[in-house]
Design a protein around this motif. Structure first.
Motif, PDB file in Angstrom:
ATOM      1  N   SER A 122      33.432  37.517  40.273  1.00 47.77           N
ATOM      2  CA  SER A 122      34.259  36.355  39.924  1.00 47.77           C
ATOM      3  C   SER A 122      35.520  36.765  39.172  1.00 47.77           C
ATOM      4  CB  SER A 122      33.459  35.357  39.079  1.00 47.77           C
ATOM      5  OG  SER A 122      33.147  35.902  37.801  1.00 47.77           O
ATOM      6  N   TYR A 123      35.440  37.842  38.381  1.00 45.31           N
ATOM      7  CA  TYR A 123      36.597  38.285  37.607  1.00 45.31           C
ATOM      8  C   TYR A 123      37.705  38.767  38.532  1.00 45.31           C
ATOM      9  CZ  TYR A 123      33.193  38.235  33.767  1.00 45.31           C
ATOM     10  OH  TYR A 123      32.246  37.853  32.852  1.00 45.31           O
ATOM     11  N   VAL A 124      37.343  39.576  39.523  1.00 44.34           N
ATOM     12  CA  VAL A 124      38.367  40.096  40.435  1.00 44.34           C
ATOM     13  C   VAL A 124      38.789  39.057  41.471  1.00 44.34           C
ATOM     14  CG1 VAL A 124      37.746  42.501  40.102  1.00 44.34           C
ATOM     15  CG2 VAL A 124      36.568  41.190  41.879  1.00 44.34           C
ATOM     16  N   ARG A 125      37.880  38.178  41.863  1.00 42.93           N
ATOM     17  CA  ARG A 125      38.217  37.132  42.844  1.00 42.93           C
ATOM     18  C   ARG A 125      39.320  36.239  42.305  1.00 42.93           C
ATOM     19  NH1 ARG A 125      33.754  34.931  42.912  1.00 42.93           N
ATOM     20  NH2 ARG A 125      32.840  36.112  44.626  1.00 42.93           N
ATOM     21  N   ARG A 126      39.222  35.855  41.067  1.00 41.28           N
ATOM     22  CA  ARG A 126      40.227  34.979  40.469  1.00 41.28           C
ATOM     23  C   ARG A 126      41.595  35.643  40.454  1.00 41.28           C
ATOM     24  NH1 ARG A 126      37.804  33.161  34.829  1.00 41.28           N
ATOM     25  NH2 ARG A 126      39.882  32.210  34.656  1.00 41.28           N
ATOM     26  N   LEU A 127      41.620  36.938  40.213  1.00 35.69           N
ATOM     27  CA  LEU A 127      42.896  37.658  40.206  1.00 35.69           C
ATOM     28  C   LEU A 127      43.455  37.773  41.617  1.00 35.69           C
ATOM     29  CD1 LEU A 127      41.896  40.393  37.624  1.00 35.69           C
ATOM     30  CD2 LEU A 127      43.643  38.631  37.285  1.00 35.69           C
ATOM     31  N   VAL A 165      44.215  38.172  50.854  1.00 37.70           N
ATOM     32  CA  VAL A 165      44.333  38.222  52.315  1.00 37.70           C
ATOM     33  C   VAL A 165      45.148  37.005  52.743  1.00 37.70           C
ATOM     34  CG1 VAL A 165      43.070  38.282  54.500  1.00 37.70           C
ATOM     35  CG2 VAL A 165      42.074  39.324  52.450  1.00 37.70           C
ATOM     36  N   ALA A 166      46.216  37.206  53.479  1.00 35.50           N
ATOM     37  CA  ALA A 166      47.096  36.108  53.878  1.00 35.50           C
ATOM     38  C   ALA A 166      46.343  35.042  54.664  1.00 35.50           C
ATOM     39  CB  ALA A 166      48.253  36.645  54.715  1.00 35.50           C
ATOM     40  N   GLY A 167      46.381  33.791  54.165  1.00 36.48           N
ATOM     41  CA  GLY A 167      45.771  32.668  54.862  1.00 36.48           C
ATOM     42  C   GLY A 167      44.259  32.659  54.873  1.00 36.48           C
ATOM     43  N   GLU A 168      43.632  33.550  54.116  1.00 35.54           N
ATOM     44  CA  GLU A 168      42.176  33.665  54.110  1.00 35.54           C
ATOM     45  C   GLU A 168      41.685  33.810  52.668  1.00 35.54           C
ATOM     46  OE1 GLU A 168      40.198  33.523  56.681  1.00 35.54           O
ATOM     47  OE2 GLU A 168      41.635  33.632  58.343  1.00 35.54           O
ATOM     48  N   PRO A 169      40.382  33.597  52.444  1.00 28.58           N
ATOM     49  CA  PRO A 169      39.833  33.915  51.123  1.00 28.58           C
ATOM     50  C   PRO A 169      39.983  35.406  50.842  1.00 28.58           C
ATOM     51  CG  PRO A 169      38.300  32.565  52.392  1.00 28.58           C
ATOM     52  CD  PRO A 169      39.369  33.004  53.340  1.00 28.58           C
ATOM     53  N   PRO A 170      39.985  35.801  49.587  1.00 27.83           N
ATOM     54  CA  PRO A 170      40.161  37.222  49.256  1.00 27.83           C
ATOM     55  C   PRO A 170      39.019  38.085  49.803  1.00 27.83           C
ATOM     56  CG  PRO A 170      40.457  35.846  47.314  1.00 27.83           C
ATOM     57  CD  PRO A 170      39.890  34.964  48.377  1.00 27.83           C
ATOM     58  N   LEU A 171      39.331  39.338  49.990  1.00 25.36           N
ATOM     59  CA  LEU A 171      38.301  40.336  50.216  1.00 25.36           C
ATOM     60  C   LEU A 171      37.667  40.631  48.863  1.00 25.36           C
ATOM     61  CD1 LEU A 171      36.907  42.708  51.804  1.00 25.36           C
ATOM     62  CD2 LEU A 171      38.884  44.109  51.123  1.00 25.36           C
ATOM     63  N   VAL A 172      36.351  40.490  48.756  1.00 21.21           N
ATOM     64  CA  VAL A 172      35.666  40.739  47.491  1.00 21.21           C
ATOM     65  C   VAL A 172      34.454  41.625  47.740  1.00 21.21           C
ATOM     66  CG1 VAL A 172      34.507  39.744  45.483  1.00 21.21           C
ATOM     67  CG2 VAL A 172      36.366  38.485  46.584  1.00 21.21           C
TER      68      VAL A 172
END
Length: 321
Positions: A122-127, A165-172
């Motif tokens: 969650s910490y890196v996803r938010r960033l 990621v452009a137009g997508e949820p982040p890579l986590v």
């Protein structure tokens, strides 16, 4: 039972307040555990919240402290959680961490003296949702042996990484240095289920598939010595740099009245200063990999509700009352 996001948050917040947590801590923790549920990480979601609640009532987690933040350098934010939860310190620093990463190209956050960090992703996803590439490391009480027959010397010492990621949820990517997370072994023990070979050893240092014996023993690193090396790198980042307890010195997170004094290290990087088309390039690459059958972690679940065991809901409601 199925819960919507608002109902899940209200349940978590009420349980925290009922267990004695202050307003800010309850909000921060409710945000974190509900976010974990909505990305499919239920093992560190509402079921794990019960550990926090017992921590509040037993004195292992300070219930009404404010993290102490300072900045020893322009691109560094340092936090002392003062025995409280890890999430609140990061919440307090989040906007400034994003601002500094944007201004200087990168910024770091280091925190000591907290309870365990919960879902590290969650910490890196938010960033990443703010356009940053991020790396995070955390430690806690010793639960993992470096080899068969040895004592526990590290926590599960997870490492998390995220990128926009452009137009997508982040890579986590969020994974422990151990073969599995401790909460998975404990849940198997509670249900009387066996665990796979290679996950853990018993109190005598022997391999075991009995989850109840594994809880008394230690987890094993994934990949043997290579996983142990990653755990050591995480330990240096999370505890060494932050000044937190080494895992060997950290009080247990399930018993006693002392905080584990865990550490957290987060690095945020602004990728488009180096490659302006980074997010789009990554999207194209992930599409290519996905087309070859590669699993791409970090995709959000689309459901409007989550399924939560009735026993977990009842336990949280008891604290809320």
């Amino acid at each position: 039972m199925r819960l919507g996001r608002e109902a899940a948050w209200t349940l978590a917040y009420g349980a925290c307040r009922g267990a004695g947590a202050g307003e800010a801590i309850a909000r921060s923790l409710a945000d974190a555990v509900v976010a974990a549920e909505w990305v499919g990480r239920s093992s560190v979601g509402l079921s794990h919240l019960r550990d926090y609640l017992v921590g509040f009532t037993s004195g292992r987690i300070a219930t009404d402290v404010e993290p102490e933040l300072d900045d020893p350098a322009l691109a560094i934010i340092r936090s002392d959680a003062k025995g409280g939860i890890a999430q609140l310190g990061f919440d307090r620093a989040f906007e400034e961490l994003c601002n500094r990463a944007g201004r200087y190209g990168l910024a770091a956050f280091a925190q000591r003296n907290s309870y365990t960090t919960g879902e590290l992703g969650s910490y890196v996803r938010r960033l990443a949702e703010r356009g940053l590439v991020a790396l995070a490391a955390s430690n806690g009480p010793a639960l993992m042996a470096a080899a068969l027959g040895s004592e526990a010397v590290y926590c599960t010492n997870p490492l998390a990484f995220a990128a926009p990621v452009a137009g997508e949820p982040p890579l986590v990517i969020d994974q422990a240095s151990s073969a599995t997370a401790f909460v998975n072994v404990r849940q198997a023990a509670e249900k009387g289920e066996a665990i796979p070979e290679g996950w853990a050893i018993d109190a005598q240092g022997q391999p075991t598939t009995d989850a109840r014996e594994a809880v008394k023993g230690a987890l094993l690193a994934f990949g043997g010595a290579r996983g142990g090396n990653i755990a050591l790198m995480v330990e240096v980042l999370a505890a060494g740099i932050s000044g937190a307890n080494w895992s060997l010195d950290a009080p247990r997170f399930m018993t006693g009245a002392k905080s584990p004094g865990a550490g957290l290290f987060v690095l945020a990087l602004k990728p488009d200063l180096l490659e302006p088309d980074f997010a789009d390039r990554l999207r194209q690459q992930l599409e290519r990999l996905s087309g070859k059958g590669v699993h791409i972690p970090g995709r959000r679940r689309a459901e409007d509700t989550i399924e939560v065991p009735k026993a977990v809901i009842e336990a949280l409601e008891r604290h809320g009352r």
